[in-house]
Motif scaffolding. Structure first.
Motif, PDB file in Angstrom:
ATOM      1  N   THR A   6       0.857  -1.193   0.000  1.00  0.00           N
ATOM      2  CA  THR A   6       0.000   0.000   0.000  1.00  0.00           C
ATOM      3  C   THR A   6       0.892   1.240   0.000  1.00  0.00           C
ATOM      4  O   THR A   6       1.813   1.332   0.810  1.00  0.00           O
ATOM      5  CB  THR A   6      -0.896   0.027   1.263  1.00  0.00           C
ATOM      6  OG1 THR A   6      -1.725  -1.130   1.262  1.00  0.00           O
ATOM      7  CG2 THR A   6      -1.759   1.278   1.290  1.00  0.00           C
ATOM      8  N   GLN A   7       0.622   2.146  -0.930  1.00  0.00           N
ATOM      9  CA  GLN A   7       1.368   3.404  -0.951  1.00  0.00           C
ATOM     10  C   GLN A   7       0.960   4.254   0.242  1.00  0.00           C
ATOM     11  O   GLN A   7      -0.237   4.474   0.467  1.00  0.00           O
ATOM     12  CB  GLN A   7       1.114   4.163  -2.251  1.00  0.00           C
ATOM     13  CG  GLN A   7       1.855   3.604  -3.433  1.00  0.00           C
ATOM     14  CD  GLN A   7       3.347   3.746  -3.282  1.00  0.00           C
ATOM     15  OE1 GLN A   7       4.053   2.776  -3.066  1.00  0.00           O
ATOM     16  NE2 GLN A   7       3.850   4.931  -3.368  1.00  0.00           N
ATOM     17  N   VAL A   8       1.940   4.723   1.008  1.00  0.00           N
ATOM     18  CA  VAL A   8       1.688   5.551   2.182  1.00  0.00           C
ATOM     19  C   VAL A   8       2.703   6.689   2.230  1.00  0.00           C
ATOM     20  O   VAL A   8       3.762   6.615   1.616  1.00  0.00           O
ATOM     21  CB  VAL A   8       1.789   4.726   3.495  1.00  0.00           C
ATOM     22  CG1 VAL A   8       0.746   3.625   3.537  1.00  0.00           C
ATOM     23  CG2 VAL A   8       3.187   4.158   3.695  1.00  0.00           C
ATOM     24  N   LEU A   9       2.349   7.709   2.966  1.00  0.00           N
ATOM     25  CA  LEU A   9       3.306   8.762   3.307  1.00  0.00           C
ATOM     26  C   LEU A   9       3.919   8.392   4.648  1.00  0.00           C
ATOM     27  O   LEU A   9       3.227   7.910   5.540  1.00  0.00           O
ATOM     28  CB  LEU A   9       2.601  10.114   3.408  1.00  0.00           C
ATOM     29  CG  LEU A   9       1.980  10.624   2.124  1.00  0.00           C
ATOM     30  CD1 LEU A   9       1.167  11.880   2.403  1.00  0.00           C
ATOM     31  CD2 LEU A   9       3.057  10.903   1.097  1.00  0.00           C
ATOM     32  N   HIS A  10       5.204   8.632   4.789  1.00  0.00           N
ATOM     33  CA  HIS A  10       5.909   8.281   6.023  1.00  0.00           C
ATOM     34  C   HIS A  10       6.210   9.555   6.809  1.00  0.00           C
ATOM     35  O   HIS A  10       6.953  10.411   6.348  1.00  0.00           O
ATOM     36  CB  HIS A  10       7.210   7.550   5.679  1.00  0.00           C
ATOM     37  CG  HIS A  10       7.970   7.089   6.866  1.00  0.00           C
ATOM     38  ND1 HIS A  10       9.260   6.637   6.767  1.00  0.00           N
ATOM     39  CD2 HIS A  10       7.648   6.988   8.170  1.00  0.00           C
ATOM     40  CE1 HIS A  10       9.694   6.275   7.953  1.00  0.00           C
ATOM     41  NE2 HIS A  10       8.732   6.496   8.823  1.00  0.00           N
ATOM     42  N   LEU A  11       5.599   9.669   7.967  1.00  0.00           N
ATOM     43  CA  LEU A  11       5.859  10.790   8.866  1.00  0.00           C
ATOM     44  C   LEU A  11       7.147  10.469   9.610  1.00  0.00           C
ATOM     45  O   LEU A  11       7.188   9.570  10.444  1.00  0.00           O
ATOM     46  CB  LEU A  11       4.701  10.956   9.854  1.00  0.00           C
ATOM     47  CG  LEU A  11       4.853  12.029  10.923  1.00  0.00           C
ATOM     48  CD1 LEU A  11       5.000  13.400  10.290  1.00  0.00           C
ATOM     49  CD2 LEU A  11       3.661  11.990  11.868  1.00  0.00           C
ATOM     50  N   PHE A  12       8.206  11.159   9.275  1.00  0.00           N
ATOM     51  CA  PHE A  12       9.528  10.896   9.847  1.00  0.00           C
ATOM     52  C   PHE A  12       9.976  12.131  10.593  1.00  0.00           C
ATOM     53  O   PHE A  12       9.893  13.237  10.069  1.00  0.00           O
ATOM     54  CB  PHE A  12      10.516  10.567   8.719  1.00  0.00           C
ATOM     55  CG  PHE A  12      11.885  10.231   9.192  1.00  0.00           C
ATOM     56  CD1 PHE A  12      12.196   8.938   9.564  1.00  0.00           C
ATOM     57  CD2 PHE A  12      12.856  11.201   9.271  1.00  0.00           C
ATOM     58  CE1 PHE A  12      13.474   8.603  10.008  1.00  0.00           C
ATOM     59  CE2 PHE A  12      14.135  10.894   9.714  1.00  0.00           C
ATOM     60  CZ  PHE A  12      14.436   9.585  10.075  1.00  0.00           C
ATOM     61  N   TYR A  13      10.425  11.947  11.808  1.00  0.00           N
ATOM     62  CA  TYR A  13      10.910  13.090  12.581  1.00  0.00           C
ATOM     63  C   TYR A  13      12.170  12.685  13.332  1.00  0.00           C
ATOM     64  O   TYR A  13      12.301  11.593  13.849  1.00  0.00           O
ATOM     65  CB  TYR A  13       9.841  13.613  13.555  1.00  0.00           C
ATOM     66  CG  TYR A  13       9.020  12.529  14.229  1.00  0.00           C
ATOM     67  CD1 TYR A  13       9.419  11.965  15.434  1.00  0.00           C
ATOM     68  CD2 TYR A  13       7.846  12.076  13.650  1.00  0.00           C
ATOM     69  CE1 TYR A  13       8.674  10.971  16.035  1.00  0.00           C
ATOM     70  CE2 TYR A  13       7.093  11.079  14.238  1.00  0.00           C
ATOM     71  CZ  TYR A  13       7.518  10.530  15.436  1.00  0.00           C
ATOM     72  OH  TYR A  13       6.784   9.539  16.030  1.00  0.00           O
ATOM     73  N   PRO A  44      -2.698   7.372   2.874  1.00  0.00           N
ATOM     74  CA  PRO A  44      -2.527   7.087   4.296  1.00  0.00           C
ATOM     75  C   PRO A  44      -1.197   7.667   4.785  1.00  0.00           C
ATOM     76  O   PRO A  44      -0.254   7.828   4.010  1.00  0.00           O
ATOM     77  CB  PRO A  44      -2.501   5.557   4.365  1.00  0.00           C
ATOM     78  CG  PRO A  44      -3.071   5.082   3.082  1.00  0.00           C
ATOM     79  CD  PRO A  44      -2.770   6.149   2.078  1.00  0.00           C
ATOM     80  N   LEU A  45      -1.139   7.955   6.054  1.00  0.00           N
ATOM     81  CA  LEU A  45       0.065   8.478   6.689  1.00  0.00           C
ATOM     82  C   LEU A  45       0.481   7.520   7.788  1.00  0.00           C
ATOM     83  O   LEU A  45      -0.361   7.096   8.586  1.00  0.00           O
ATOM     84  CB  LEU A  45      -0.227   9.859   7.286  1.00  0.00           C
ATOM     85  CG  LEU A  45       0.911  10.553   7.994  1.00  0.00           C
ATOM     86  CD1 LEU A  45       1.984  10.991   6.995  1.00  0.00           C
ATOM     87  CD2 LEU A  45       0.405  11.751   8.774  1.00  0.00           C
ATOM     88  N   ILE A  46       1.766   7.157   7.814  1.00  0.00           N
ATOM     89  CA  ILE A  46       2.247   6.270   8.866  1.00  0.00           C
ATOM     90  C   ILE A  46       3.460   6.864   9.566  1.00  0.00           C
ATOM     91  O   ILE A  46       4.165   7.698   9.018  1.00  0.00           O
ATOM     92  CB  ILE A  46       2.621   4.869   8.331  1.00  0.00           C
ATOM     93  CG1 ILE A  46       3.831   4.942   7.387  1.00  0.00           C
ATOM     94  CG2 ILE A  46       1.447   4.212   7.637  1.00  0.00           C
ATOM     95  CD1 ILE A  46       4.800   3.835   7.595  1.00  0.00           C
ATOM     96  N   ALA A  47       3.670   6.416  10.782  1.00  0.00           N
ATOM     97  CA  ALA A  47       4.905   6.696  11.519  1.00  0.00           C
ATOM     98  C   ALA A  47       5.434   5.358  12.000  1.00  0.00           C
ATOM     99  O   ALA A  47       4.688   4.544  12.531  1.00  0.00           O
ATOM    100  CB  ALA A  47       4.636   7.618  12.706  1.00  0.00           C
ATOM    101  N   ARG A  48       6.718   5.114  11.778  1.00  0.00           N
ATOM    102  CA  ARG A  48       7.377   3.894  12.253  1.00  0.00           C
ATOM    103  C   ARG A  48       8.136   4.272  13.515  1.00  0.00           C
ATOM    104  O   ARG A  48       8.958   5.177  13.489  1.00  0.00           O
ATOM    105  CB  ARG A  48       8.352   3.361  11.214  1.00  0.00           C
ATOM    106  CG  ARG A  48       7.711   3.062   9.873  1.00  0.00           C
ATOM    107  CD  ARG A  48       8.741   2.586   8.876  1.00  0.00           C
ATOM    108  NE  ARG A  48       9.151   1.236   9.198  1.00  0.00           N
ATOM    109  CZ  ARG A  48       8.699   0.146   8.583  1.00  0.00           C
ATOM    110  NH1 ARG A  48       7.834   0.274   7.600  1.00  0.00           N
ATOM    111  NH2 ARG A  48       9.100  -1.043   8.933  1.00  0.00           N
TER     112      ARG A  48
END
Length: 89
Positions: A6-13, A44-48
């Motif tokens: 699934t294509q997602v945006l990755h919230l990276f900080y 969708p937006l995810i954070a790992r």
């Protein structure tokens, strides 16, 4: 980024240690999440997050994504917990 096909945006900080504990990451992540909702609402937006990183977990929660345990998996340095918003059913 692709997460389980699934294509997602990755919230990276990431921030300098001198900035830790001052709320900058949470504020920035919240603003990015709001921007994504307005400008790319279909992605969708995810954070790992590494489970032991309590501060990073708090940042993810403050930004809005919720824990999606069924997507947890191996990251670069071990297990990553996934926080996500707007995932398709």
């Amino acid at each position: 980024m692709d997460l389980h096909r699934t294509q997602v945006l990755h919230l990276f900080y990431r921030s300098a240690t001198s900035a830790w504990g001052q709320g900058f990451a949470g504020e920035a992540a919240t603003k990015v999440t709001a921007w994504v909702s307005r400008h790319v609402p279909d992605l969708p937006l995810i954070a790992r997050v590494r489970p032991a990183n309590i501060a990073s977990r708090r940042v993810a929660i403050r930004a809005g994504p919720t824990r999606t345990e069924h997507l947890d998996g191996a990251g670069y340095a071990g297990l990553d917990w996934i926080y996500a918003s707007k995932l398709p059913n």
